[in-house]
Design a protein around this motif. Sequence first.
Motif, PDB file in Angstrom:
ATOM      1  N   PHE A   1      11.534  47.340  -3.979  1.00 43.46           N
ATOM      2  CA  PHE A   1      11.848  47.733  -2.710  1.00 43.46           C
ATOM      3  C   PHE A   1      11.178  46.910  -1.748  1.00 43.46           C
ATOM      4  O   PHE A   1      10.335  46.279  -2.019  1.00 43.46           O
ATOM      5  N   ALA A   2      12.134  46.635  -0.577  1.00 46.16           N
ATOM      6  CA  ALA A   2      11.727  45.551   0.443  1.00 46.16           C
ATOM      7  C   ALA A   2      12.010  46.055   1.655  1.00 46.16           C
ATOM      8  O   ALA A   2      13.132  46.734   1.968  1.00 46.16           O
ATOM      9  N   ASP A   3      11.105  45.484   2.672  1.00 44.39           N
ATOM     10  CA  ASP A   3      11.381  45.429   4.168  1.00 44.39           C
ATOM     11  C   ASP A   3      11.477  44.183   4.458  1.00 44.39           C
ATOM     12  O   ASP A   3      11.251  43.253   3.790  1.00 44.39           O
ATOM     13  N   VAL A   4      11.553  44.014   5.878  1.00 37.69           N
ATOM     14  CA  VAL A   4      11.529  42.590   6.352  1.00 37.69           C
ATOM     15  C   VAL A   4      10.986  42.579   7.544  1.00 37.69           C
ATOM     16  O   VAL A   4      10.956  43.733   8.380  1.00 37.69           O
ATOM     17  N   GLY A   5      10.342  41.367   8.055  1.00 36.36           N
ATOM     18  CA  GLY A   5       9.619  41.220   9.233  1.00 36.36           C
ATOM     19  C   GLY A   5      10.705  40.725  10.326  1.00 36.36           C
ATOM     20  O   GLY A   5      11.927  40.482  10.243  1.00 36.36           O
ATOM     21  N   TRP A   6      10.335  40.589  11.567  1.00 37.41           N
ATOM     22  CA  TRP A   6      11.191  40.204  12.696  1.00 37.41           C
ATOM     23  C   TRP A   6      11.468  38.651  12.760  1.00 37.41           C
ATOM     24  O   TRP A   6      10.808  38.047  11.892  1.00 37.41           O
ATOM     25  N   ASP A   7      12.797  38.415  12.600  1.00 37.52           N
ATOM     26  CA  ASP A   7      13.414  36.922  12.346  1.00 37.52           C
ATOM     27  C   ASP A   7      13.002  36.226  13.855  1.00 37.52           C
ATOM     28  O   ASP A   7      13.851  36.223  14.798  1.00 37.52           O
ATOM     29  N   ASP A   8      11.938  35.507  13.719  1.00 33.58           N
ATOM     30  CA  ASP A   8      11.441  34.645  15.223  1.00 33.58           C
ATOM     31  C   ASP A   8      12.628  33.472  15.386  1.00 33.58           C
ATOM     32  O   ASP A   8      12.594  32.919  16.478  1.00 33.58           O
ATOM     33  N   THR A   9      13.443  33.249  14.435  1.00 38.03           N
ATOM     34  CA  THR A   9      14.184  32.049  14.514  1.00 38.03           C
ATOM     35  C   THR A   9      15.577  32.572  15.399  1.00 38.03           C
ATOM     36  O   THR A   9      16.133  31.868  16.007  1.00 38.03           O
ATOM     37  N   GLY A  10      15.614  33.795  15.250  1.00 36.33           N
ATOM     38  CA  GLY A  10      16.799  34.444  15.931  1.00 36.33           C
ATOM     39  C   GLY A  10      18.250  34.137  15.371  1.00 36.33           C
ATOM     40  O   GLY A  10      19.388  34.523  15.957  1.00 36.33           O
TER      41      GLY A  10
ATOM     42  N   GLU B   1      19.357  40.368  -3.759  1.00 36.31           N
ATOM     43  CA  GLU B   1      19.917  40.277  -5.049  1.00 36.31           C
ATOM     44  C   GLU B   1      19.101  40.981  -6.135  1.00 36.31           C
ATOM     45  O   GLU B   1      19.538  41.496  -7.004  1.00 36.31           O
ATOM     46  N   HIS B   2      17.772  40.912  -6.019  1.00 37.11           N
ATOM     47  CA  HIS B   2      16.906  41.422  -6.956  1.00 37.11           C
ATOM     48  C   HIS B   2      16.438  42.793  -6.354  1.00 37.11           C
ATOM     49  O   HIS B   2      15.786  43.516  -7.449  1.00 37.11           O
ATOM     50  N   CYS B   3      16.835  43.214  -5.201  1.00 36.25           N
ATOM     51  CA  CYS B   3      16.249  44.511  -4.788  1.00 36.25           C
ATOM     52  C   CYS B   3      17.190  45.806  -5.030  1.00 36.25           C
ATOM     53  O   CYS B   3      18.287  45.852  -5.232  1.00 36.25           O
ATOM     54  N   GLU B   4      16.417  46.836  -5.401  1.00 36.04           N
ATOM     55  CA  GLU B   4      17.170  48.211  -5.478  1.00 36.04           C
ATOM     56  C   GLU B   4      17.308  48.952  -4.143  1.00 36.04           C
ATOM     57  O   GLU B   4      18.206  49.558  -4.008  1.00 36.04           O
ATOM     58  N   ALA B   5      16.198  48.770  -3.322  1.00 36.99           N
ATOM     59  CA  ALA B   5      16.362  49.433  -1.922  1.00 36.99           C
ATOM     60  C   ALA B   5      15.754  48.436  -0.989  1.00 36.99           C
ATOM     61  O   ALA B   5      14.937  47.394  -1.049  1.00 36.99           O
ATOM     62  N   PHE B   6      16.706  48.381   0.214  1.00 36.00           N
ATOM     63  CA  PHE B   6      16.090  47.646   1.336  1.00 36.00           C
ATOM     64  C   PHE B   6      15.925  48.659   2.528  1.00 36.00           C
ATOM     65  O   PHE B   6      16.612  49.549   2.854  1.00 36.00           O
ATOM     66  N   LEU B   7      14.552  48.527   3.172  1.00 38.13           N
ATOM     67  CA  LEU B   7      14.339  49.452   4.378  1.00 38.13           C
ATOM     68  C   LEU B   7      14.164  48.872   5.533  1.00 38.13           C
ATOM     69  O   LEU B   7      12.743  48.739   6.026  1.00 38.13           O
ATOM     70  N   PRO B   8      14.800  48.282   6.277  1.00 42.79           N
ATOM     71  CA  PRO B   8      14.617  47.749   7.679  1.00 42.79           C
ATOM     72  C   PRO B   8      14.665  48.766   8.739  1.00 42.79           C
ATOM     73  O   PRO B   8      15.143  49.921   8.676  1.00 42.79           O
ATOM     74  N   ASN B   9      14.034  48.546   9.780  1.00 46.38           N
ATOM     75  CA  ASN B   9      14.260  49.434  10.913  1.00 46.38           C
ATOM     76  C   ASN B   9      15.556  49.050  11.428  1.00 46.38           C
ATOM     77  O   ASN B   9      16.653  48.174  11.280  1.00 46.38           O
ATOM     78  N   ALA B  10      15.995  50.147  12.655  1.00 47.12           N
ATOM     79  CA  ALA B  10      17.392  50.248  13.051  1.00 47.12           C
ATOM     80  C   ALA B  10      17.703  48.852  13.798  1.00 47.12           C
ATOM     81  O   ALA B  10      18.780  48.318  13.697  1.00 47.12           O
ATOM     82  N   GLU B  11      16.577  48.199  14.519  1.00 42.34           N
ATOM     83  CA  GLU B  11      16.861  46.874  15.228  1.00 42.34           C
ATOM     84  C   GLU B  11      17.445  45.922  14.381  1.00 42.34           C
ATOM     85  O   GLU B  11      18.339  45.064  14.431  1.00 42.34           O
ATOM     86  N   GLU B  12      16.478  45.732  13.161  1.00 43.24           N
ATOM     87  CA  GLU B  12      16.793  44.682  12.490  1.00 43.24           C
ATOM     88  C   GLU B  12      18.092  44.963  11.509  1.00 43.24           C
ATOM     89  O   GLU B  12      18.750  43.970  11.130  1.00 43.24           O
ATOM     90  N   ALA B  13      18.382  46.262  11.201  1.00 42.33           N
ATOM     91  CA  ALA B  13      19.535  46.603  10.592  1.00 42.33           C
ATOM     92  C   ALA B  13      20.675  46.112  11.225  1.00 42.33           C
ATOM     93  O   ALA B  13      21.635  45.440  10.959  1.00 42.33           O
ATOM     94  N   MET B  14      20.688  46.306  12.620  1.00 36.70           N
ATOM     95  CA  MET B  14      21.819  46.234  13.384  1.00 36.70           C
ATOM     96  C   MET B  14      21.902  44.568  13.695  1.00 36.70           C
ATOM     97  O   MET B  14      23.202  44.111  13.653  1.00 36.70           O
ATOM     98  N   ARG B  15      21.192  44.109  13.800  1.00 40.22           N
ATOM     99  CA  ARG B  15      21.052  42.498  13.900  1.00 40.22           C
ATOM    100  C   ARG B  15      21.708  41.681  12.933  1.00 40.22           C
ATOM    101  O   ARG B  15      22.536  40.771  12.831  1.00 40.22           O
ATOM    102  N   TYR B  16      21.119  42.300  11.764  1.00 43.75           N
ATOM    103  CA  TYR B  16      21.479  41.434  10.467  1.00 43.75           C
ATOM    104  C   TYR B  16      23.111  41.791   9.937  1.00 43.75           C
ATOM    105  O   TYR B  16      23.705  40.897   9.474  1.00 43.75           O
ATOM    106  N   THR B  17      23.541  42.811  10.412  1.00 42.01           N
ATOM    107  CA  THR B  17      25.136  43.325  10.156  1.00 42.01           C
ATOM    108  C   THR B  17      25.988  43.022  11.277  1.00 42.01           C
ATOM    109  O   THR B  17      27.011  43.418  11.248  1.00 42.01           O
TER     110      THR B  17
END
Length: 384
Positions: A192-201, A212-228
């Motif tokens: 199970f993984a979450d992620v911190g803020w991407d300071d690089t932008g 690729e190794h994870c069963e679940a990914f649990l970002p917050n809304a802002e992180e999820a929208m930025r990555y997608t």
Amino acid sequence: MSSRRDDHLPAGPAAVPPALDPLAAVRADGDPYTDVYLTGTVFLDIIFTGLDSAPVRGTESWARGMGSSPGGVANMATALARLGLRTSLAAAFGDDHYGEYCWEALEQGEGIDLALSRTVPGWHSPVTVSMAYEGERTMVSHGHEAPPPDFAFDGKHAPGCPPPSRACVASLVPGRREGWLGCAAGRGSRIFADVGWDDTGRWDPADLADLEHCEAFLPNAEEAMRYTRTNCPRDAAHKLADLVPLAVVTLGAEGAYAVDGRTGESAEVPAISVEALDPTGAGDVFVAGFVTGTLADWPLADRLSFAGLSAALSVQEFGGSLSAPGWAEIAGWWQQVRAYEAGAPGAPGALRRQYTFLDEVLPAAYRPAPLARAVPTIGFRRPA
């Protein structure tokens, strides 16, 4: 470097084994003893609450409340242990008073297995000062990276390939691979993984190769929208489900939304409205609740509801780690909900319907010892 304490710490409260094992129904012979393994940095958290507004440059602000507790990865470890999961933490501890306090609070107070942790001579404990106001918090941290252990698996972060465990919880860092995750997943651990803020932008999904190794990914809304590259957190969850089997996006005051990419199932639950004293660590408590429900094989909507409840109860207490609820707090809340709605015929039954599953999880009466909470100072001198 020492892998355990050689000095004699002041006697503290013995860890009280939880009377409720959420995984009792799924345990079997041959299962690993450890339920959850995690690694990371333990901070000493100093929390100020009761601030009317953010501190203003050139002025002095007085806080009406203050607490101290272990923080950082200790938030997650404590939340898991208080929900009855056998938790193993690999971390570095300074050999100062802060480090001693954190070690004792986690090992003796919470029953967390620190056999894979170590004391680093001459290394001072990282510290975070958190200021809570207007339902949010601002943090200032200081620390230096601990020297790597001599027996590190990937030469930097984790002390060896972790022991067999049902699950591992990881906080991903954009662009950095964690070698131990592949090893743990290969041993059958559910990641199970979450992620911190991407300071690089950059917010480049390629920077999250460990998914690729994870069963679940649990970002917050802002992180999820930025990555997608989406404008809707629910759309983001569906896109993330193409990268990881289970995508869970927290929506703040709106609750949480999840998509199971294997089955196509989705679920959304509302947040519980509470008066927040300190939101520090609420995200970690949410993840711990979701991990617990997943390992117990609960339905997706129930897992989201339980995670949201755990987080809501935590923000009503000081600190990150020691604000995490145990089963007594969960049982007490549920009893209040049922009593209120039984005595108020016109009251809405949404909470009662949403949390009916707790009737099967909780015993009829649950009264363990009170949990430790954050305190204003770290220890007093013993009388002569």
